[in-house]
Enzyme design. Structure first.
Site, short mmCIF file in Angstrom:
data_model
loop_
_atom_site.label_atom_id
_atom_site.label_comp_id
_atom_site.label_asym_id
_atom_site.label_seq_id
_atom_site.Cartn_x
_atom_site.Cartn_y
_atom_site.Cartn_z
N HIS A 154 0.91 -1.26 0.06
CA HIS A 154 0.05 -0.01 -0.05
C HIS A 154 0.80 1.22 -0.03
O HIS A 154 1.04 2.09 1.02
CB HIS A 154 -1.15 -0.23 1.20
N ARG A 172 -3.24 11.83 2.66
CA ARG A 172 -3.45 11.03 1.46
C ARG A 172 -3.50 11.93 0.08
O ARG A 172 -2.88 11.91 -1.04
CB ARG A 172 -4.48 10.03 1.52
N1 NVA Z 1 -4.62 -3.98 5.02
C1 NVA Z 1 -5.97 -3.51 4.59
C2 NVA Z 1 -5.88 -1.95 4.36
C3 NVA Z 1 -7.16 -1.16 4.15
C4 NVA Z 1 -6.63 0.16 3.89
C5 NVA Z 1 -6.55 -4.01 3.59
O1 NVA Z 1 -5.82 -4.46 2.63
O2 NVA Z 1 -8.01 -4.24 3.52
N1 CP Z 2 -6.50 3.56 4.14
C1 CP Z 2 -7.07 3.44 2.74
O1 CP Z 2 -6.59 3.05 1.87
O2 CP Z 2 -8.43 3.48 3.02
P1 CP Z 2 -9.43 3.30 1.81
O3 CP Z 2 -9.74 1.77 1.96
O4 CP Z 2 -10.99 3.74 2.38
O5 CP Z 2 -9.12 3.87 0.45
#
Ligand code: NVA
Ligand code: CP
Length: 312
Positions: free
Chosen positions: A136, A299
């Protein structure tokens, strides 16, 4: 008359499929630019004029989708969204080769990292990873911006991640290592981060006078930390494991007791969405030391900086 935007350094790599697609030097420039666009957004308001960017999202999103849409709009560009599986109705390589005739970039949220990599392989326009099961990277940029705003500098901080060795943890450990932050991951047995990624982060940290360590003991990770970070125990795509994960992660909740082991000026971070009562208590996430909404705000600014450096 609006002043001209400052000269923007172009990122050498065409895509941002993972954290290490930008160099350490570019990361530092990006963080400075993110601060600049946050302070004076109007300077950059027409940098993407006439550019269209496609958003391809296989998973739900609030923050990532909205901040990319807003970032593109506030830089003078235009975004179009397609929700749903990528490459099921027609081959992914055809999707990529349609889109690159119409848009200047593709921002994508996927299950498999391979989907991001294949889009980058087949498309002639830059591809940005807006979350995959492995990384991410856009989140980590905003997190570093948030920590730097809060502490003034990053080198020498201790960042503890308590929870799943997931996409968020893996991106964070690489960014932290590059910026001289000591990173500690405390995860339950069987929920480790990828061993090769840990080894790579450790080598990068060593070159930057920092450390990356892994433990199963949340108290050990929290002790003296300047920041404690957590994320959901079951990421998107792992919802069917939620019950067994609740058991495995029961001792890994960030509560007031764990938080009290951190440095007196420590902050709490979470990428959101959060499950209060699971990975974090309401008292911690709602405490004055929680910076979760600063992360969410950043963000927007960090992604503006990224798009400017990729597309300007
Ligand atoms: N680890 C989480 C992050 C969401 C922003 C997911 O992948 O669902
Ligand atoms: N933190 C984040 O990526 O949030 P969303 O899943 O809402 O985009």
């Amino acid at each position: 008359m609006t002043a001209a935007p400052p000269q923007i350094r172009k990122i050498a790599h065409p895509d941002f499929t993972k954290d290490l697609d930008i160099t350490q030097d570019e990361l530092l420039v990006l963080l400075d630019l993110a601060t600049g666009v946050k302070r004076e957004p109007r300077l950059y308001s027409s940098c993407l004029a006439g550019r269209s960017i496609a958003l391809l999202f296989e998973k739900p999103s609030l923050r990532t989708r909205m901040t990319f849409e807003l970032a593109i709009q506030q830089l003078g560009g235009f975004s179009i969204l397609n929700d749903g599986p990528i490459g099921s109705r027609e081959p992914l390589k055809d999707v990529a080769r349609n889109l690159d005739r119409w848009v200047s970039a593709i921002v994508t949220r996927t299950f498999l990292q391979k989907t991001v990599d294949d889009l980058a392989k087949w498309s002639k326009v830059p591809v940005v990873n807006a979350l995959s099961d492995t990384w991410h990277p856009c989140q980590a940029l905003a997190d570093m911006q948030t920590l730097r705003e809060h502490f003034g500098s990053l080198r020498g901080l201790r960042l503890a991640f308590v929870g799943d060795g997931n996409n968020v943890a893996q991106s964070l450990m690489l960014c932290a290592a590059r910026l001289g932050i000591d990173f500690v991951l405390a995860n339950p047995p069987r929920y480790d981060a990828n061993a090769a990624i840990i080894a790579e982060a450790q080598a990068i940290a060593a070159a930057n006078g920092a450390t990356v360590t892994v433990t199963h003991d949340p108290a050990e990770a929290a002790r003296g930390a300047h920041a404690i970070y957590t994320d959901v125990w079951a990421s998107m795509g792992a919802e069917n494991e939620a019950a067994e994960r609740r058991t495995a992660f029961a001792d890994y909740q960030v509560d007031e007791d764990l938080f009290s082991k951190a440095a007196p000026n420590a902050v709490f971070l979470h990428c959101l969405p959060a499950k209060r009562g699971e990975e974090v208590t309401d008292a911690v996430i709602e405490s004055p030391r929680s910076v979760v909404f600063d992360q969410a705000e950043n963000r927007l600014h960090a992604q503006k900086a990224l798009l400017l450096m990729m597309l300007s």
